[in-house]
Design a protein around this motif. Structure first.
Motif, PDB file in Angstrom:
ATOM      1  N   ALA A  53       2.276   1.247  14.306  1.00  0.00           N
ATOM      2  CA  ALA A  53       1.731  -0.069  13.970  1.00  0.00           C
ATOM      3  C   ALA A  53       2.333  -0.671  12.710  1.00  0.00           C
ATOM      4  O   ALA A  53       2.033  -1.801  12.369  1.00  0.00           O
ATOM      5  N   CYS A  54       3.193   0.059  12.006  1.00  0.00           N
ATOM      6  CA  CYS A  54       3.733  -0.441  10.733  1.00  0.00           C
ATOM      7  C   CYS A  54       4.496  -1.754  10.877  1.00  0.00           C
ATOM      8  O   CYS A  54       4.363  -2.643  10.036  1.00  0.00           O
ATOM      9  N   ASP A  55       5.293  -1.885  11.927  1.00  0.00           N
ATOM     10  CA  ASP A  55       6.106  -3.091  12.088  1.00  0.00           C
ATOM     11  C   ASP A  55       5.266  -4.348  12.255  1.00  0.00           C
ATOM     12  O   ASP A  55       5.715  -5.436  11.932  1.00  0.00           O
ATOM     13  N   GLY A  56       4.029  -4.208  12.743  1.00  0.00           N
ATOM     14  CA  GLY A  56       3.188  -5.372  12.941  1.00  0.00           C
ATOM     15  C   GLY A  56       2.086  -5.493  11.910  1.00  0.00           C
ATOM     16  O   GLY A  56       1.113  -6.206  12.126  1.00  0.00           O
ATOM     17  N   CYS A  57       2.217  -4.827  10.788  1.00  0.00           N
ATOM     18  CA  CYS A  57       1.179  -4.846   9.754  1.00  0.00           C
ATOM     19  C   CYS A  57       1.584  -5.783   8.622  1.00  0.00           C
ATOM     20  O   CYS A  57       2.727  -5.769   8.167  1.00  0.00           O
ATOM     21  N   VAL A  58       0.636  -6.579   8.147  1.00  0.00           N
ATOM     22  CA  VAL A  58       0.919  -7.549   7.092  1.00  0.00           C
ATOM     23  C   VAL A  58       1.441  -6.879   5.820  1.00  0.00           C
ATOM     24  O   VAL A  58       2.286  -7.440   5.125  1.00  0.00           O
ATOM     25  N   ILE A  59       0.975  -5.694   5.502  1.00  0.00           N
ATOM     26  CA  ILE A  59       1.413  -5.020   4.273  1.00  0.00           C
ATOM     27  C   ILE A  59       2.900  -4.707   4.346  1.00  0.00           C
ATOM     28  O   ILE A  59       3.653  -4.990   3.414  1.00  0.00           O
ATOM     29  N   THR A  60       3.370  -4.139   5.457  1.00  0.00           N
ATOM     30  CA  THR A  60       4.793  -3.823   5.554  1.00  0.00           C
ATOM     31  C   THR A  60       5.645  -5.078   5.692  1.00  0.00           C
ATOM     32  O   THR A  60       6.788  -5.100   5.244  1.00  0.00           O
ATOM     33  N   VAL A  61       5.091  -6.133   6.292  1.00  0.00           N
ATOM     34  CA  VAL A  61       5.836  -7.393   6.388  1.00  0.00           C
ATOM     35  C   VAL A  61       6.031  -7.997   5.003  1.00  0.00           C
ATOM     36  O   VAL A  61       7.108  -8.455   4.649  1.00  0.00           O
ATOM     37  N   LEU A  62       4.976  -7.988   4.179  1.00  0.00           N
ATOM     38  CA  LEU A  62       5.059  -8.605   2.856  1.00  0.00           C
ATOM     39  C   LEU A  62       5.703  -7.706   1.804  1.00  0.00           C
ATOM     40  O   LEU A  62       6.404  -8.187   0.924  1.00  0.00           O
ATOM     41  N   MET A  63       5.439  -6.403   1.869  1.00  0.00           N
ATOM     42  CA  MET A  63       5.822  -5.525   0.769  1.00  0.00           C
ATOM     43  C   MET A  63       6.738  -4.379   1.150  1.00  0.00           C
ATOM     44  O   MET A  63       7.185  -3.643   0.287  1.00  0.00           O
ATOM     45  N   GLY A  64       6.978  -4.162   2.426  1.00  0.00           N
ATOM     46  CA  GLY A  64       7.612  -2.924   2.829  1.00  0.00           C
ATOM     47  C   GLY A  64       6.552  -1.837   2.755  1.00  0.00           C
ATOM     48  O   GLY A  64       5.412  -2.090   2.400  1.00  0.00           O
ATOM     49  N   ARG A  65       6.906  -0.627   3.081  1.00  0.00           N
ATOM     50  CA  ARG A  65       5.932   0.459   3.002  1.00  0.00           C
ATOM     51  C   ARG A  65       5.736   0.840   1.546  1.00  0.00           C
ATOM     52  O   ARG A  65       6.680   1.245   0.883  1.00  0.00           O
ATOM     53  N   PRO A  66       4.502   0.721   1.018  1.00  0.00           N
ATOM     54  CA  PRO A  66       4.261   1.094  -0.381  1.00  0.00           C
ATOM     55  C   PRO A  66       4.582   2.569  -0.612  1.00  0.00           C
ATOM     56  O   PRO A  66       4.064   3.427   0.080  1.00  0.00           O
ATOM     57  N   GLU A  67       5.460   2.854  -1.548  1.00  0.00           N
ATOM     58  CA  GLU A  67       5.905   4.227  -1.790  1.00  0.00           C
ATOM     59  C   GLU A  67       5.168   4.912  -2.930  1.00  0.00           C
ATOM     60  O   GLU A  67       5.083   6.127  -2.961  1.00  0.00           O
ATOM     61  N   THR A  68       4.656   4.147  -3.889  1.00  0.00           N
ATOM     62  CA  THR A  68       4.123   4.788  -5.085  1.00  0.00           C
ATOM     63  C   THR A  68       2.610   4.878  -5.122  1.00  0.00           C
ATOM     64  O   THR A  68       2.075   5.909  -5.497  1.00  0.00           O
ATOM     65  N   ALA A  69       1.915   3.839  -4.761  1.00  0.00           N
ATOM     66  CA  ALA A  69       0.464   3.840  -4.868  1.00  0.00           C
ATOM     67  C   ALA A  69      -0.131   2.971  -3.770  1.00  0.00           C
ATOM     68  O   ALA A  69       0.534   2.078  -3.244  1.00  0.00           O
ATOM     69  N   PRO A  70      -1.382   3.233  -3.427  1.00  0.00           N
ATOM     70  CA  PRO A  70      -2.042   2.369  -2.445  1.00  0.00           C
ATOM     71  C   PRO A  70      -2.113   0.920  -2.932  1.00  0.00           C
ATOM     72  O   PRO A  70      -2.077   0.652  -4.130  1.00  0.00           O
ATOM     73  N   VAL A  71      -2.220   0.011  -2.003  1.00  0.00           N
ATOM     74  CA  VAL A  71      -2.359  -1.409  -2.302  1.00  0.00           C
ATOM     75  C   VAL A  71      -3.858  -1.723  -2.334  1.00  0.00           C
ATOM     76  O   VAL A  71      -4.607  -1.301  -1.450  1.00  0.00           O
ATOM     77  N   VAL A  72      -4.293  -2.440  -3.351  1.00  0.00           N
ATOM     78  CA  VAL A  72      -5.697  -2.834  -3.463  1.00  0.00           C
ATOM     79  C   VAL A  72      -5.775  -4.348  -3.339  1.00  0.00           C
ATOM     80  O   VAL A  72      -5.134  -5.074  -4.099  1.00  0.00           O
ATOM     81  N   LEU A  73      -6.545  -4.809  -2.363  1.00  0.00           N
ATOM     82  CA  LEU A  73      -6.732  -6.244  -2.142  1.00  0.00           C
ATOM     83  C   LEU A  73      -8.163  -6.614  -2.491  1.00  0.00           C
ATOM     84  O   LEU A  73      -9.105  -5.933  -2.063  1.00  0.00           O
ATOM     85  N   ASP A  74      -8.343  -7.693  -3.257  1.00  0.00           N
ATOM     86  CA  ASP A  74      -9.702  -8.153  -3.539  1.00  0.00           C
ATOM     87  C   ASP A  74     -10.158  -9.088  -2.412  1.00  0.00           C
ATOM     88  O   ASP A  74      -9.407  -9.382  -1.479  1.00  0.00           O
ATOM     89  N   ASP A  75     -11.400  -9.549  -2.492  1.00  0.00           N
ATOM     90  CA  ASP A  75     -11.965 -10.392  -1.434  1.00  0.00           C
ATOM     91  C   ASP A  75     -11.136 -11.651  -1.187  1.00  0.00           C
ATOM     92  O   ASP A  75     -10.878 -12.014  -0.045  1.00  0.00           O
TER      93      ASP A  75
END
Length: 72
Positions: A17-39
Motif C-alpha cells: 500500500a506504500c505507493d498509494g499512501c499520502v505519506i510516501t507521496v508527500l515525503m517518501g518513506r520516513p527513515e528516521t522517525a514516525p510522522v506526527v500529524l495534528d488535527d
C-alpha cells in the motif's frame, strides 16, 4: 484525538500500500522517525484526498491477537 502518529515500520500493509499512501507521496518513506500529524493537518489531507488531489492515508495499525501472545 489531538494527533496521529504514523510509523511506517508498524503499518500492517507496508509494502503493497506504500505507493498509494499520502505519506510516501508527500515525503517518501520516513527513515528516521514516525510522522506526527495534528488535527488540522489530518483535516487538510482528508480534504485534499477527498477532492482527488492526493491519495488517502493507508495506515493500518497491527492488531494484536490475544490467542497468539508470546507468554515466555
Amino acid at each position: 484525538m489531538d494527533s496521529l502518529t504514523i510509523d511506517c515500520d508498524t503499518c500492517a500493509v507496508r509494502g503493497p500500500a506504500c505507493d498509494g499512501c499520502v505519506i510516501t507521496v508527500l515525503m517518501g518513506r520516513p527513515e528516521t522517525a514516525p510522522v506526527v500529524l495534528d488535527d488540522a493537518e489530518r483535516q487538510a489531507l482528508t480534504a485534499l484526498a477527498g477532492s482527488g488531489l492526493l491519495p488517502p492515508l493507508r495506515l493500518v495499525a497491527p492488531v494484536c491477537d490475544p490467542g497468539h501472545l508470546d507468554t515466555a
